[in-house]
Design an enzyme around this catalytic site. Structure first.
Site, mmCIF file in Angstrom:
data_model
loop_
_atom_site.group_PDB
_atom_site.id
_atom_site.type_symbol
_atom_site.label_atom_id
_atom_site.label_comp_id
_atom_site.label_asym_id
_atom_site.label_seq_id
_atom_site.Cartn_x
_atom_site.Cartn_y
_atom_site.Cartn_z
ATOM 1 N N LYS A 182 0.789 -1.177 -0.005
ATOM 2 C CA LYS A 182 -0.099 0.083 0.004
ATOM 3 C C LYS A 182 0.897 1.328 -0.012
ATOM 4 C CE LYS A 182 -1.797 2.857 2.942
ATOM 5 N NZ LYS A 182 -1.700 3.868 2.192
ATOM 6 N N GLY A 235 7.112 5.198 7.626
ATOM 7 C CA GLY A 235 6.442 6.198 7.942
ATOM 8 C C GLY A 235 6.533 6.859 9.389
ATOM 9 N N THR A 239 2.052 6.346 13.744
ATOM 10 C CA THR A 239 1.582 5.394 13.155
ATOM 11 C C THR A 239 2.370 3.913 13.175
ATOM 12 O OG1 THR A 239 1.324 6.942 11.417
ATOM 13 C CG2 THR A 239 0.606 4.973 10.573
ATOM 14 N N GLU A 257 10.412 1.607 9.964
ATOM 15 C CA GLU A 257 11.362 2.706 9.610
ATOM 16 C C GLU A 257 10.561 4.137 9.870
ATOM 17 O OE1 GLU A 257 14.388 2.186 9.233
ATOM 18 O OE2 GLU A 257 14.458 0.041 8.898
ATOM 19 N N CYS A 291 13.521 11.843 5.626
ATOM 20 C CA CYS A 291 13.681 11.438 7.191
ATOM 21 C C CYS A 291 15.064 11.506 7.749
ATOM 22 C CB CYS A 291 13.396 9.896 7.285
ATOM 23 S SG CYS A 291 13.947 8.608 6.144
ATOM 24 N N GLU A 393 9.737 16.278 15.395
ATOM 25 C CA GLU A 393 10.272 16.293 14.044
ATOM 26 C C GLU A 393 9.047 17.233 13.089
ATOM 27 O OE1 GLU A 393 8.770 12.510 11.522
ATOM 28 O OE2 GLU A 393 10.634 12.591 10.689
HETATM 29 P P1 NDP Z 1 2.217 8.045 7.913
HETATM 30 O O1 NDP Z 1 2.729 7.616 9.180
HETATM 31 O O2 NDP Z 1 1.251 9.143 8.102
HETATM 32 O O3 NDP Z 1 1.908 7.201 6.859
HETATM 33 C C1 NDP Z 1 2.973 6.169 6.441
HETATM 34 C C2 NDP Z 1 1.989 5.069 5.696
HETATM 35 O O4 NDP Z 1 1.177 4.389 6.358
HETATM 36 C C3 NDP Z 1 1.101 5.634 4.547
HETATM 37 O O5 NDP Z 1 0.853 4.603 3.532
HETATM 38 C C4 NDP Z 1 -0.206 5.711 5.139
HETATM 39 O O6 NDP Z 1 -1.409 5.641 4.784
HETATM 40 C C5 NDP Z 1 -0.240 4.315 6.248
HETATM 41 N N1 NDP Z 1 -0.795 4.375 7.340
HETATM 42 C C6 NDP Z 1 -1.563 5.479 8.187
HETATM 43 N N2 NDP Z 1 -2.287 4.706 9.098
HETATM 44 C C7 NDP Z 1 -2.052 3.512 8.975
HETATM 45 C C8 NDP Z 1 -2.814 2.627 9.901
HETATM 46 N N3 NDP Z 1 -3.639 2.645 10.730
HETATM 47 N N4 NDP Z 1 -2.503 1.220 9.307
HETATM 48 C C9 NDP Z 1 -1.761 0.854 8.130
HETATM 49 N N5 NDP Z 1 -1.224 1.773 7.462
HETATM 50 C C10 NDP Z 1 -1.401 3.186 7.843
HETATM 51 O O7 NDP Z 1 3.651 8.822 7.482
HETATM 52 P P2 NDP Z 1 3.913 9.954 6.096
HETATM 53 O O8 NDP Z 1 3.329 9.221 4.930
HETATM 54 O O9 NDP Z 1 3.108 11.251 6.703
HETATM 55 O O10 NDP Z 1 5.222 9.897 6.175
HETATM 56 C C11 NDP Z 1 5.985 10.908 6.958
HETATM 57 C C12 NDP Z 1 6.846 10.230 8.085
HETATM 58 O O11 NDP Z 1 7.466 8.945 7.450
HETATM 59 C C13 NDP Z 1 7.775 10.978 8.732
HETATM 60 O O12 NDP Z 1 7.629 10.733 10.191
HETATM 61 C C14 NDP Z 1 9.117 10.279 8.124
HETATM 62 O O13 NDP Z 1 10.098 10.547 9.276
HETATM 63 C C15 NDP Z 1 8.949 9.086 8.122
HETATM 64 N N6 NDP Z 1 9.869 8.370 7.317
HETATM 65 C C16 NDP Z 1 10.866 7.634 7.647
HETATM 66 C C17 NDP Z 1 11.732 6.987 6.983
HETATM 67 C C18 NDP Z 1 12.780 5.871 7.496
HETATM 68 O O14 NDP Z 1 13.545 5.346 6.947
HETATM 69 N N7 NDP Z 1 12.890 5.996 8.987
HETATM 70 C C19 NDP Z 1 11.855 7.183 5.555
HETATM 71 C C20 NDP Z 1 10.816 8.227 5.046
HETATM 72 C C21 NDP Z 1 9.985 8.910 5.938
HETATM 73 P P3 NDP Z 1 -2.014 7.168 4.010
HETATM 74 O O15 NDP Z 1 -0.993 7.970 3.666
HETATM 75 O O16 NDP Z 1 -2.628 6.554 3.071
HETATM 76 O O17 NDP Z 1 -2.772 7.636 5.162
#
Ligand code: NDP
Length: 489
Positions: A182, A235, A239, A257, A291, A393
């Protein structure tokens, strides 16, 4: 919401299940907004548990054939996908830029080439994935078999859409799993195009299934599905916490991650020109929405003013503009909601007593981008190292500058957050570079560079930045289950 152009066809995305593009079971769609214009330019499926169940069914049917294929044959298919990504680089870069708001020039040199590398790396790497034997002279021979887990779920964020999506999918497939993935609902376009490339490459139906939709809808259903054996998630930390709470009682394997608040340590003996130039990248690349961006810059006091002047001069040259235009160094933030969140942190930094050195304002462009989500690259100084601005962040083009007097003080401040993803050190003193690196609470440390990646290395964060490591053999180990077989001699 207004649409981008009544004359242009809308981009209608569908789920990719069992090798075919199919509409969501409930027939519901979500709007997809172009960040540079603020206008709806397409629709994506608002999938639910029924779509996830259909994808899992397809994956289950494909699994016996896929896992029985010799690793080299699976690998060859992945390498073919890598080649197709390269052949379609321009179309993918344009789609990524339009969907995410990032400059197309960045997508051309970072996002899309790295997505191709992910497939090429794991497609070839899986042939070198060996298992261990443990020989007890005269007693027994133990050998480890690494079985694919079965069906796995991959969930990725919006900041580096295709790059991070493929970073999970490629090792999962290489290891012999079938995948239900997804992408973020905010940036679904390149994941959709990837489905077409998988068809062209001849990936068997059901091996990779892509279900679009919201986190709480499609994402949650994927995490909850009993046949999904592992979740690889990138993400936000909140989350990740929620996903862990759902998946842990089901005994699923989890790779998380998560967020970061990375320190960038500049020592007085560094190559100042290189430190300034790379710090501009590590602060503002992708509008600070990586990130690994170093949003807290700690500078040793003797060079503080010199660094600040050179840094601010470079910030002034960061043109904010239409991501499609070659001269634009900064594109749009990914969404209005995210722009508002970043702006709220600028306000917080002011309230916490920070001095604004650059930026701070939303940028109003003319023409096509009049409604876009643009923000000036923003720099503060004079904030306490432990204030909220320096601990939470922000994930946008906002950095703070703070002078330090001793190595111990710099380390203390660098480690003073709940996060531990990455860190950067600038120094010519080799002893100090290693000494400081080893004391930093960060899963990835760069010395005199930033974002230089070798895909064989372990990648991931400490503390609230994650659980587990991706990359190289770590990823192949995550996506397999070790079984020990003991033969008595
Ligand atoms: P989110 O946590 O909002 O979303 C990440 C993914 O999880 C999206 O596909 C989202 O769907 C999905 N999601 C949200 N809620 C649920 C749930 N209850 N169950 C399953 N999936 C869910 O992160 P962002 O997209 O806002 O990304 C930014 C974040 O990602 C920042 O905190 C950043 O630091 C982190 N990040 C970490 C990295 C790493 O390698 N450590 C690399 C890149 C980013 P949808 O968007 O459709 O709501």
């Amino acid at each position: 919401m207004q649409t981008a152009s009544p004359t242009l066809p809308m981009l209608q995305i569908q789920n990719f299940i069992n090798g075919e593009f199919v509409p969501p079971a409930a027939g519901r769609y979500l709007d997809n907004v172009e960040p540079a214009t603020g206008l709806v330019y397409g629709q994506i499926p608002d999938s639910d548990a029924a779509d996830v169940a259909r994808a899992v069914e397809a994956a289950q049917a494909a699994l016996p054939g896929w896992r029985a294929l010799p690793a080299e044959k699976r690998g060859l298919l992945l390498v073919r996908i890598a080649d197709l990504i390269e052949q379609n680089l321009e179309q993918l870069a344009q789609a990524e830029s339009r969907d995410n708001g990032k400059p197309v020039a960045l997508a051309r040199v970072v996002d899309i080439p790295r997505a191709a590398s992910n497939f090429a790396f794991f497609g070839t790497g899986v042939s070198h994935f060996a298992s261990e034997t443990h020989f007890q002279e005269g007693v027994a021979l133990n050998y480890t078999v690494r079985h694919p887990l079965g069906i796995v779920g991959c969930i990725s964020p919006w900041n580096l859409p295709l790059y991070l999506f493929t970073w999970k999918i490629a090792p999962a497939l290489a290891a012999g799993n079938c995948v239900v993935a997804k992408p973020s609902e905010v940036t679904p376009a390149t994941a959709y195009l990837l489905g077409e490339l998988c068809q062209q490459a001849g990936l068997p139906p059901g091996v990779l299934n892509i279900v679009h939709g919201t986190g709480p809808g499609a994402g949650q259903a994927l995490v909850e599905h009993p046949l999904v054996k592992a979740i690889s998630f990138t993400g936000g930390t909140k989350t990740g916490e929620h996903i862990a709470r759902t998946a842990a009682p089901m005994f699923k394997k989890l790779s998380l991650e998560l967020g970061g608040k990375n320190p960038n340590l500049i020592f007085a003996d560094c190559d100042l020109a290189a430190a300034v130039s790379t710090s501009i990248q590590s602060s503002f690349s992708n509008q600070g929405q990586i990130c690994l961006c170093g949003s807290r810059i700690f500078i040793e006091r003797p060079i503080y003013e010199q660094f600040k002047a050179a840094f601010l001069a470079r910030v002034a040259g960061l043109t904010v503009g239409d991501p499609q235009e070659a001269g634009s160094k900064q594109g749009a933030l990914v969404s209005e909601a995210h722009l508002l969140k970043v702006q709220s942190y600028i306000e917080l930094a002011r309230q916490e007593g920070g001095t604004l050195l650059a930026g701070g304002q939303r940028v109003q462009l003319a023409g096509r981008c009049v409604g876009g989500f643009f923000l000036q690259p923003t720099v503060f100084e004079g904030l306490a190292p432990d204030c909220r601005t320096n601990r939470e962040e922000i994930f946008g083009p906002v950095v703070t500058l703070t002078p330090f007097d001793t190595e111990a003080e710099a380390l203390d401040w660098a480690n003073g957050t709940d996060y531990g993803l990455s860190a950067t050190i600038w120094t010519r003193d080799l002893d100090r570079a290693h000494r400081v690196a080893h004391q930093l609470h960060a899963g990835v440390v760069w010395i005199n560079t930033w974002l230089l990646r070798d895909l064989r290395t372990p990648f991931g964060g400490m503390k609230n930045s994650g659980v587990g490591r991706e990359g190289g053999l770590e990823a192949l180990r995550f996506f397999t289950e070790a079984q020990n077989v003991c033969v008595k001699l």
